[in-house]
Design an enzyme around this catalytic site. Sequence first.
Site, short mmCIF file in Angstrom:
data_model
loop_
_atom_site.label_atom_id
_atom_site.label_comp_id
_atom_site.label_asym_id
_atom_site.label_seq_id
_atom_site.Cartn_x
_atom_site.Cartn_y
_atom_site.Cartn_z
N LYS A 1 0.86 -1.19 0.00
CA LYS A 1 0.00 0.00 0.00
C LYS A 1 0.90 1.24 0.00
O LYS A 1 2.11 1.14 0.11
CB LYS A 1 -0.91 -0.01 1.22
CG LYS A 1 -2.00 -1.06 1.14
CD LYS A 1 -3.05 -0.79 2.20
CE LYS A 1 -4.07 -1.91 2.26
NZ LYS A 1 -4.91 -1.79 3.45
N HIS B 1 2.04 6.82 3.22
CA HIS B 1 1.45 8.17 3.19
C HIS B 1 2.08 9.06 4.25
O HIS B 1 2.94 8.64 5.02
CB HIS B 1 -0.07 8.10 3.29
CG HIS B 1 -0.57 7.37 4.50
ND1 HIS B 1 -0.42 7.87 5.78
CD2 HIS B 1 -1.21 6.18 4.62
CE1 HIS B 1 -0.95 7.02 6.63
NE2 HIS B 1 -1.43 5.98 5.96
N HIS C 1 2.53 7.98 7.78
CA HIS C 1 3.69 7.13 8.05
C HIS C 1 4.96 7.97 8.15
O HIS C 1 5.83 7.71 8.96
CB HIS C 1 3.87 6.08 6.94
CG HIS C 1 2.73 5.11 6.85
ND1 HIS C 1 1.99 4.94 5.71
CD2 HIS C 1 2.20 4.27 7.77
CE1 HIS C 1 1.05 4.02 5.93
NE2 HIS C 1 1.15 3.60 7.16
N1 ARG Z 1 0.28 -0.37 9.48
C1 ARG Z 1 -0.66 0.50 10.12
C2 ARG Z 1 -1.20 1.53 9.13
O1 ARG Z 1 -0.54 1.85 8.20
C3 ARG Z 1 -0.07 1.23 11.27
C4 ARG Z 1 0.37 0.35 12.38
C5 ARG Z 1 0.43 1.05 13.67
N2 ARG Z 1 0.85 0.22 14.73
C6 ARG Z 1 0.08 -0.65 15.42
N3 ARG Z 1 0.63 -1.36 16.36
N4 ARG Z 1 -1.19 -0.75 15.16
O2 ARG Z 1 -2.28 2.04 9.32
#
Ligand code: ARG
Length: 605
Positions: A142, A145, A148
Amino acid sequence: MSSLPSVPPVPGTDPSSCIFDAFRISIAKRVSEALEPLTLEQAYAGVDYGKKGEDFTVALPRFRLPGKVDELAKKVIEKFQADDFVASVKHDKAFLHFQLNTQSLIRETLNQIHTLGSQYGTNTSGNGKKVIIEYSSPNIAKSFHVGHLRSTIIGAFLANVYKTCGWEVISANYLGDWGTQFGLIAVGFEKYGSQEELEKDAIKHLFDIYVKINKDAETDPEVKVEAAKFFRRMEDGDESALKNWREWRELSVKKYEAEYDRLNVHFDLYLGESMVSQKSIDTAIKRLEEMGLIDDHEGAKLINLEKHKLGKAVVRKKDGTSIYLTRDIGGAAERYEKYKFDKMIYVISSQQDLHVAQFFKVLELMEYPWAKDLVHVNYGLVQGMSTRKGTVVFLNQIIKEATSVMHEQMQKNEEKYKAVEDPEMTSEELGITGVKIQDMAAKRYRLPLYPCLFVISDCPLRINNYTFNWDRMLTFEGDTGPYLQYAHVRLASIGRKNPHLLPLPSPSQIDITTLTTSPHAREIAFLLGTYPDVVKTALKTHEPSGIVTFAFRLSHAISSAWETVVVKGEEDIEKARARMWLYESAKDVLAASMRLLSIRPLERM
Ligand code: ARG
């Protein structure tokens, strides 16, 4: 070594790493002795930084002592005697302003910076404690963005701050590497995949496939059915279904590692949703069921958090596959088992506040004693981060855009540009600094410090959202990243231009009395003395903006000093040396503050 008289100890202070503690204790001592029965510790807690031109200020009403404020002030002033610590005291309404002895201030601060070297600003408050900081955490296949990006920048900063405060830090990247979308990609890969493209740029190729197969799924319902079946096989540990996935993950991580490296960001662990074991997920659900917290709903399992105003949340789907929330619950427990952390910080955008509140609450309900040690560091979202070619989907687009905008800026000044040794590297570093500074100058909460730079949108959570502005963030004027780098480069150049002064003799051989008449030199020394406190505040607040403000204030103070505190051409060698020492110290501390923000200070540009 300090040549000041020793001060009585106060818990939580350490003059050997923060010389301002000694100055504050000496102020507190006067105040407590004049205002008995006020204790030294109580008085110490009331010594704050002063505003505008005042060094330290005591607000008398906070002590809740009997008697009028004016009388209390009079008692302190009558007893006051100037010494090596404090030069004067001034009474102003409810406040007492204390001015430090300028010579001690400058000498002691520069001495401490010299003695401690790269340890200046560090402290040992976290010794023996372990923190896991999870940040960045993009989803494979994905887009990367801006949420991140912000997590990456803030997380890297937090990791640096905790290390500086003596904590053992484990930086973890929790990849979105599991879930139904990988079933989709598997189906898509059969149709559109190319091994060559994958090896060239896995992040881009997988994203392209994901976009294409999602389009197909809009018109062909079979695609989703196939995808779900495939993901089911992955969850069951079917090796043939996992083989490709494993390669996608590996190649994506490799690519990310290289990009993080350019950002000066490093992870100790690449975790991922895929790594949370079925066992810990099952254990979690079983435990929740035993506690009567689970509702069955048409085959799916829901946890009811309505009592806690957190709604209901699915923890297991109808087809038995796990979901994001459950993986976070199981994952946290696994991390505790493995690392026995004293604290675990999740740096996740405020868009996921509900999700995080839910999984923290579940862990608390499960009565894990460490649930109270989980911290969510959230932040508002950056809006409108697009390149001139369109929306940003990959991290390397952000780096590229920042580099090229910066490169163009630099070329506007032809003469200077020609003098730059490595314009590619320099523009990339400046561009990245610009992005980071703009990001961290905005407070995570409340109004940002530089309202002119940001467009603030109304947000009910009062979390700061702001808009990226490439041109503004990448100029050398105003409080921008490039300006900060410029300030550092200028300091670095003094040494190069005055080699006859280097290396400097030992501090006891340098006469700093000539500096004491310059308010600019005093201002610089004072700011340098605040640095250990600035670091401690950052640890407490988890706010990078305090460090950013410090770096700009120091840069401004240095730039105001240039014209009057001159090194080059100064014939009086004693004077020149003292000034050089001041600038060298300023350079070291400015560089330390930049590194804390994960910025690599440039020596030339
Ligand atoms: N991968 C997730 C996203 O992009 C964020 C993860 C955040 N960390 C967690 N432990 N939930 O939305």
